[in-house]
Design an enzyme around this catalytic site. Structure first.
Site, PDB file in Angstrom:
ATOM      1  N   ASP A  63       0.817  -1.228   0.000  1.00 26.25           N
ATOM      2  CA  ASP A  63       0.000   0.000   0.000  1.00 26.25           C
ATOM      3  C   ASP A  63       0.842   1.267   0.000  1.00 26.25           C
ATOM      4  O   ASP A  63       0.454   2.275   0.591  1.00 26.25           O
ATOM      5  CB  ASP A  63      -0.956   0.017   1.211  1.00 26.25           C
ATOM      6  CG  ASP A  63      -1.682  -1.298   1.366  1.00 26.25           C
ATOM      7  OD1 ASP A  63      -2.205  -1.778   0.359  1.00 26.25           O
ATOM      8  OD2 ASP A  63      -1.723  -1.851   2.490  1.00 26.25           O
ATOM      9  N   LYS A 111       2.207   2.306  -5.084  1.00 23.74           N
ATOM     10  CA  LYS A 111       2.957   1.847  -6.268  1.00 23.74           C
ATOM     11  C   LYS A 111       2.202   2.168  -7.554  1.00 23.74           C
ATOM     12  O   LYS A 111       2.790   2.404  -8.590  1.00 23.74           O
ATOM     13  CB  LYS A 111       3.189   0.320  -6.192  1.00 23.74           C
ATOM     14  CG  LYS A 111       4.051  -0.085  -5.014  1.00 23.74           C
ATOM     15  CD  LYS A 111       4.252  -1.581  -4.954  1.00 23.74           C
ATOM     16  CE  LYS A 111       3.070  -2.358  -4.417  1.00 23.74           C
ATOM     17  NZ  LYS A 111       2.787  -2.186  -2.987  1.00 23.74           N
ATOM     18  N   GLY A 112       0.859   2.175  -7.454  1.00 24.70           N
ATOM     19  CA  GLY A 112       0.029   2.397  -8.627  1.00 24.70           C
ATOM     20  C   GLY A 112       0.302   3.739  -9.283  1.00 24.70           C
ATOM     21  O   GLY A 112       0.263   3.872 -10.495  1.00 24.70           O
ATOM     22  N   ASN A 122      -5.093 -10.242  -3.582  1.00 23.59           N
ATOM     23  CA  ASN A 122      -4.778  -9.624  -2.285  1.00 23.59           C
ATOM     24  C   ASN A 122      -4.316  -8.179  -2.486  1.00 23.59           C
ATOM     25  O   ASN A 122      -4.334  -7.383  -1.560  1.00 23.59           O
ATOM     26  CB  ASN A 122      -3.721 -10.437  -1.517  1.00 23.59           C
ATOM     27  CG  ASN A 122      -2.521 -10.835  -2.361  1.00 23.59           C
ATOM     28  OD1 ASN A 122      -2.487 -10.624  -3.567  1.00 23.59           O
ATOM     29  ND2 ASN A 122      -1.545 -11.442  -1.720  1.00 23.59           N
ATOM     30  N   ALA A 123      -3.869  -7.857  -3.700  1.00 20.21           N
ATOM     31  CA  ALA A 123      -3.426  -6.488  -3.987  1.00 20.21           C
ATOM     32  C   ALA A 123      -4.601  -5.683  -4.536  1.00 20.21           C
ATOM     33  O   ALA A 123      -5.513  -6.250  -5.131  1.00 20.21           O
ATOM     34  CB  ALA A 123      -2.313  -6.523  -5.021  1.00 20.21           C
ATOM     35  N   GLY A 124      -4.556  -4.410  -4.337  1.00 17.27           N
ATOM     36  CA  GLY A 124      -5.626  -3.566  -4.873  1.00 17.27           C
ATOM     37  C   GLY A 124      -5.037  -2.261  -5.345  1.00 17.27           C
ATOM     38  O   GLY A 124      -4.127  -1.720  -4.730  1.00 17.27           O
ATOM     39  N   HIS A 125      -5.532  -1.797  -6.465  1.00 15.09           N
ATOM     40  CA  HIS A 125      -4.958  -0.605  -7.055  1.00 15.09           C
ATOM     41  C   HIS A 125      -6.120   0.189  -7.645  1.00 15.09           C
ATOM     42  O   HIS A 125      -6.825  -0.314  -8.516  1.00 15.09           O
ATOM     43  CB  HIS A 125      -3.942  -1.081  -8.110  1.00 15.09           C
ATOM     44  CG  HIS A 125      -3.395  -0.006  -8.984  1.00 15.09           C
ATOM     45  ND1 HIS A 125      -2.522  -0.260  -9.995  1.00 15.09           N
ATOM     46  CD2 HIS A 125      -3.604   1.311  -8.999  1.00 15.09           C
ATOM     47  CE1 HIS A 125      -2.218   0.875 -10.597  1.00 15.09           C
ATOM     48  NE2 HIS A 125      -2.866   1.830 -10.009  1.00 15.09           N
ATOM     49  N   ARG A 147       2.738 -29.006  -6.606  1.00 10.02           N
ATOM     50  CA  ARG A 147       2.551 -29.509  -7.968  1.00 10.02           C
ATOM     51  C   ARG A 147       1.190 -30.158  -8.192  1.00 10.02           C
ATOM     52  O   ARG A 147       1.043 -31.097  -8.953  1.00 10.02           O
ATOM     53  CB  ARG A 147       3.712 -30.434  -8.366  1.00 10.02           C
ATOM     54  CG  ARG A 147       4.982 -29.619  -8.559  1.00 10.02           C
ATOM     55  CD  ARG A 147       6.212 -30.347  -8.206  1.00 10.02           C
ATOM     56  NE  ARG A 147       6.253 -30.699  -6.800  1.00 10.02           N
ATOM     57  CZ  ARG A 147       7.171 -31.484  -6.265  1.00 10.02           C
ATOM     58  NH1 ARG A 147       8.085 -32.026  -7.020  1.00 10.02           N
ATOM     59  NH2 ARG A 147       7.161 -31.735  -4.977  1.00 10.02           N
ATOM     60  N   GLN A 174       2.360  -6.210  -3.268  1.00 11.57           N
ATOM     61  CA  GLN A 174       2.882  -6.406  -1.918  1.00 11.57           C
ATOM     62  C   GLN A 174       4.240  -5.718  -1.772  1.00 11.57           C
ATOM     63  O   GLN A 174       4.473  -4.749  -2.467  1.00 11.57           O
ATOM     64  CB  GLN A 174       2.930  -7.887  -1.533  1.00 11.57           C
ATOM     65  CG  GLN A 174       1.561  -8.495  -1.267  1.00 11.57           C
ATOM     66  CD  GLN A 174       0.818  -8.866  -2.520  1.00 11.57           C
ATOM     67  OE1 GLN A 174       1.389  -9.467  -3.414  1.00 11.57           O
ATOM     68  NE2 GLN A 174      -0.434  -8.516  -2.603  1.00 11.57           N
ATOM     69  N   ARG A 198      -5.913   0.527   8.446  1.00  9.03           N
ATOM     70  CA  ARG A 198      -4.512   0.086   8.526  1.00  9.03           C
ATOM     71  C   ARG A 198      -3.856   0.579   9.802  1.00  9.03           C
ATOM     72  O   ARG A 198      -4.172   1.657  10.294  1.00  9.03           O
ATOM     73  CB  ARG A 198      -3.740   0.599   7.316  1.00  9.03           C
ATOM     74  CG  ARG A 198      -4.268   0.029   6.016  1.00  9.03           C
ATOM     75  CD  ARG A 198      -3.469   0.571   4.818  1.00  9.03           C
ATOM     76  NE  ARG A 198      -4.030   0.073   3.577  1.00  9.03           N
ATOM     77  CZ  ARG A 198      -4.198   0.810   2.482  1.00  9.03           C
ATOM     78  NH1 ARG A 198      -3.842   2.072   2.457  1.00  9.03           N
ATOM     79  NH2 ARG A 198      -4.713   0.267   1.397  1.00  9.03           N
ATOM     80  N   GLY A 214       5.234  11.962  -4.176  1.00  8.25           N
ATOM     81  CA  GLY A 214       3.771  12.027  -4.251  1.00  8.25           C
ATOM     82  C   GLY A 214       3.274  13.216  -3.450  1.00  8.25           C
ATOM     83  O   GLY A 214       3.640  13.387  -2.282  1.00  8.25           O
ATOM     84  N   VAL A 215       2.449  14.067  -4.081  1.00  4.21           N
ATOM     85  CA  VAL A 215       1.954  15.270  -3.395  1.00  4.21           C
ATOM     86  C   VAL A 215       0.426  15.365  -3.386  1.00  4.21           C
ATOM     87  O   VAL A 215      -0.122  16.420  -3.082  1.00  4.21           O
ATOM     88  CB  VAL A 215       2.561  16.560  -4.005  1.00  4.21           C
ATOM     89  CG1 VAL A 215       4.053  16.644  -3.752  1.00  4.21           C
ATOM     90  CG2 VAL A 215       2.266  16.666  -5.509  1.00  4.21           C
TER      91      VAL A 215
HETATM   92  P1  IMP Z   1      -2.129 -12.876   2.015  1.00  3.13           P
HETATM   93  O1  IMP Z   1      -1.231 -12.310   0.959  1.00  3.13           O
HETATM   94  O2  IMP Z   1      -3.596 -12.618   1.752  1.00  3.13           O
HETATM   95  O3  IMP Z   1      -1.823 -14.299   2.299  1.00  3.13           O
HETATM   96  O4  IMP Z   1      -1.813 -12.072   3.369  1.00  3.13           O
HETATM   97  C1  IMP Z   1      -0.556 -12.168   4.017  1.00  3.13           C
HETATM   98  C2  IMP Z   1      -0.183 -10.841   4.658  1.00  3.13           C
HETATM   99  O5  IMP Z   1       0.129  -9.896   3.626  1.00  3.13           O
HETATM  100  C3  IMP Z   1      -1.299 -10.204   5.474  1.00  3.13           C
HETATM  101  O6  IMP Z   1      -0.711  -9.484   6.542  1.00  3.13           O
HETATM  102  C4  IMP Z   1      -1.935  -9.223   4.501  1.00  3.13           C
HETATM  103  O7  IMP Z   1      -2.583  -8.164   5.144  1.00  3.13           O
HETATM  104  C5  IMP Z   1      -0.697  -8.747   3.747  1.00  3.13           C
HETATM  105  N1  IMP Z   1      -0.986  -8.290   2.394  1.00  3.13           N
HETATM  106  C6  IMP Z   1      -1.195  -9.044   1.300  1.00  3.13           C
HETATM  107  N2  IMP Z   1      -1.405  -8.273   0.228  1.00  3.13           N
HETATM  108  C7  IMP Z   1      -1.292  -6.996   0.629  1.00  3.13           C
HETATM  109  C8  IMP Z   1      -1.369  -5.735  -0.038  1.00  3.13           C
HETATM  110  O8  IMP Z   1      -1.580  -5.624  -1.251  1.00  3.13           O
HETATM  111  N3  IMP Z   1      -1.206  -4.647   0.754  1.00  3.13           N
HETATM  112  C9  IMP Z   1      -0.947  -4.737   2.087  1.00  3.13           C
HETATM  113  N4  IMP Z   1      -0.858  -5.880   2.736  1.00  3.13           N
HETATM  114  C10 IMP Z   1      -1.028  -7.009   2.021  1.00  3.13           C
END
Ligand code: IMP
Length: 453
Positions: free
Chosen positions: A13, A16-17, A38-41, A147, A230, A324, A439-440
Site C-alpha cells: 500500500d 505503487k500504482g 490480495n493487492a488492490g490498485h 505440484r 505487496q 490500517r 507524491g503530493v
Molecule cells: P495474504 O497475501 O492474503 O496471504 O496475506 C498475508 C499478509 O500480507 C497479510 O498481513 C496481509 O494483510 C498482507 N498483504 C497481502 N497483500 C497486501 C497488499 O496488497 N497490501 C498490504 N498488505 C497485504
C-alpha cells in the site's frame, strides 16, 4: 534494457500504482508479476467528461493507456471470475480494446473456491493468525509448490480432464474440510470443472505463452513496466516471516513472475510512504497507538497519533477495507528495502509527502526513524532475528517541528517547503539513492518527478 520494476518498500500500500501509472504512460507492455487479488490498485479515469474510479486487483493499471499491452504473468495467482469482472468493468468505463491488449500467461495458477476456504481454515487453526486477505492466495501458492495447482492452461482442457486434475488437487483439502466439520464447503470437482471451463472459454483468446511476448518486447528495446504487488517486508523470504505473503515480491520474484531476466532491467524503483502502514499482523517498529480492534476502528473522543495518521492519510485497505495500522516514516526500513543485494534499487518514490505535512500541522511535529536501538546497540539496518531475540527494534527518531503545506498542483521540487526538502535529504543520505518521485496528492498525476537525479 527496457524494463522498469516497481517494488513496495515496506508492507504494501505504498502507492505503487501512481508511479506505475506515470511510468506506463510511454510503455509498450505493463506486467503484473506476483500475488493475486490480495493487492488492490485504484484507477481514476476520465472518459467523455465522466470521472470513473475502479479498483483493479489483477489487471495492471497501465492498461488504461490505449497504446499499452497488459500481461498478467506466470507469478500471479488468478481468480478468473474476478478477472473477467475486471475486464468487463474496464470495458464499461470506455477503456478501448481491453480483450485484444490484455494477455494472460498460460502458466499462471488459478485460485479456486477451496483455496479461499482453506485460507480461512488455516488462519483459524493458527495460534497467531497472519491476518491474511482471505483471498486464497497462500493456499493457491501452496498447491503450486505441491505440484497439484490448476493452471490457466488447464482451464482450456476438455472438461473431463480438468475435473480429474481438480479431483486430485482437492483430495487432501476436502479431507481437511471433513476433519474440521466443513463438509458443507465441499463442491464436487465436476461442478467446479464445469464452472471453470466456462471461464476458460471467456479468457481463451487472451491466454498465451508469455515468454514469446516478453522476448519480443525486450529485443525491440521497448519499455516494459512491471507493477509490483505487496512489498519487501511481505516477501516470503525477506519479509517478517511468518507474517508475510506467499510470493516473492522483491525484484527477483518480480522478474520470474514477469517472464523477464535481469538483462532486461533498466531501473528499479522502490516505493515508500512518508509514513508507514501495515494491515494484518506482524512487527512494525514505528507503529503508533490507534483505536483499532479486530480490524475495526472503535469509537474515541481523543485520537491517538496512529488515528491521526490513518485519517489524514486515508489508510483503509483497497482490497479489504480494513483500517490500517499506522506509524512514522522509517528510513532504516527503507534503507534495507533499497539494498543493492535485495532489490537493487535505483530510485525511491516517496508518496504522501503532502499528507505527512498535514499530520505535522495537527500534531505539532513529524518524526522520522533514523536508527534503531536493538540488543543494546544502535543499529542502521532492519534486523531479521526478532523471533529469536524476542525483541522489536526501538526507533530512534529525528523530529521536525510543525508540519508543512504542499499544494497537490506543485510539480517543481525547488518549490517544496524547506522542511520537506530536509526530510527528503535525510532519507537520501541514509538510504544512499535519490528520491526521484514525490507524491503530493491523491490523483495519479499528483507527483513531482526530478529530472536532475
Ligand atoms: P495474504 O497475501 O492474503 O496471504 O496475506 C498475508 C499478509 O500480507 C497479510 O498481513 C496481509 O494483510 C498482507 N498483504 C497481502 N497483500 C497486501 C497488499 O496488497 N497490501 C498490504 N498488505 C497485504
Amino acid at each position: 534494457m527496457s524494463a522498469t520494476i516497481i517494488i513496495g518498500g515496506a508492507w504494501g500500500d505504498e502507492g505503487k500504482g501512481k508511479v506505475a501509472s506515470y511510468e506506463a504512460s510511454d510503455a509498450r507492455l505493463v506486467i503484473r508479476a506476483t500475488g493475486g487479488a490480495n493487492a488492490g490498485h485504484t484507477i481514476v479515469f476520465n472518459n467523455r467528461g465522466e470521472r470513473h474510479k475502479i479498483a483493479l486487483h489483477l489487471i495492471p493499471g497501465g492498461i488504461v493507456y490505449p497504446q499499452v499491452r497488459g500481461l498478467i504473468g506466470q507469478g500471479v495467482v488468478i481468480d478468473p471470475k474476478l478477472l473477467i469482472e475486471e475486464v468487463e468493468k474496464l470495458e464499461e468505463i470506455g477503456i478501448p480494446f481491453v480483450r485484444s491488449r490484455l494477455r494472460i500467461a498460460g502458466r499462471a495458477h488459478v485460485v479456486l473456491p477451496y483455496h479461499k476456504e482453506l485460507d480461512e481454515l488455516k488462519e483459524r487453526l493458527k495460534d497467531n493468525p497472519i491476518g491474511t486477505t482471505k483471498r486464497g492466495i497462500g493456499p493457491a501458492y501452496e498447491d503450486k509448490k505441491a505440484r497439484t495447482g490448476i493452471r490457466v492452461y488447464d482451464l482450456l482442457l476438455p472438461v473431463e480432464e480438468l475435473e480429474k486434475k481438480i479431483e486430485v488437487a482437492t483430495r487432501p483439502h476436502y479431507q481437511l474440510f471433513k476433519d474440521n466439520g466443513m463438509e458443507d464447503r465441499i463442491v464436487s470437482p465436476k461442478v467446479l470443472a464445469e464452472q471453470y471451463s466456462q471461464y476458460g472459454k471467456v479468457i481463451k483468446n487472451m491466454v498465451i505463452n508469455a515468454d514469446i511476448l516478453t522476448e519480443e518486447v525486450c529485443k525491440n528495446g521497448d519499455k516494459i513496466v512491471v507493477e509490483g504487488a505487496q512489498a519487501y517486508r511481505l516477501d516470503n523470504d525477506y519479509g517478517d516471516y511468518p507474517d508475510v505473503t506467499s510470493s516473492n515480491c522483491v525484484t527477483a520474484g518480480a522478474l520470474i513472475g514477469a517472464h523477464i531476466s535481469h538483462k532486461c532491467v533498466d531501473k528499479v524503483i522502490v516505493v515508500a510512504k512518508a509514513h508507514c502502514s501495515r494491515v494484518g499482523n506482524g512487527v512494525f517498529p514505528t507503529e503508533q497507538l490507534a483505536h483499532i480492534e479486530n480490524d475495526k476502528v472503535t469509537e474515541y473522543d481523543q485520537p491517538f497519533v496512529g488515528d491521526v495518521i490513518r485519517e489524514i492519510c486515508g489508510e483503509y485497505g483497497a482490497t479489504t477495507g480494513r483500517p490500517r495500522r499506522c506509524g512514522w516514516g522509517d528510513a532504516i526500513l527503507l534503507k534495507s528495502a533499497c539494498s543493492q543485494a535485495v532489490t537493487g534499487a535505483d530510485y525511491i518514490c516517496l508518496s504522501h509527502m503532502d499528507s505527512i505535512g498535514k499530520v505535522g500541522n495537527i500534531l505539532g511535529s513529524i518524526k522520522l526513524c533514523t536508527a534503531y536501538r536493538y540488543q543494546g546497540k544502535k543499529i542502521y539496518f532492519y534486523p531479521d532475528d526478532m523471533e529469536l531475540t524476542g525483541e522489536v527494534p526501538e526507533p530512534v527518531y529525528t523530529e521536525f517541528a510543525g508540519g508543512w503545506d504542499i499544494p497537490n498542483t506543485l510539480r517543481d521540487f525547488d518549490m517544496l517547503p524547506e522542511k520537506a526538502k530536509q526530510y527528503i535529504k535525510i532519507i537520501e543520505d541514509i538510504v544512499g539513492i535519490p528520491v526521484k518521485y514525490i507524491g503530493v496528492g491523491p490523483n495519479n498525476n499528483d507527483v513531482i518527478v526530478r529530472d536532475d537525479v
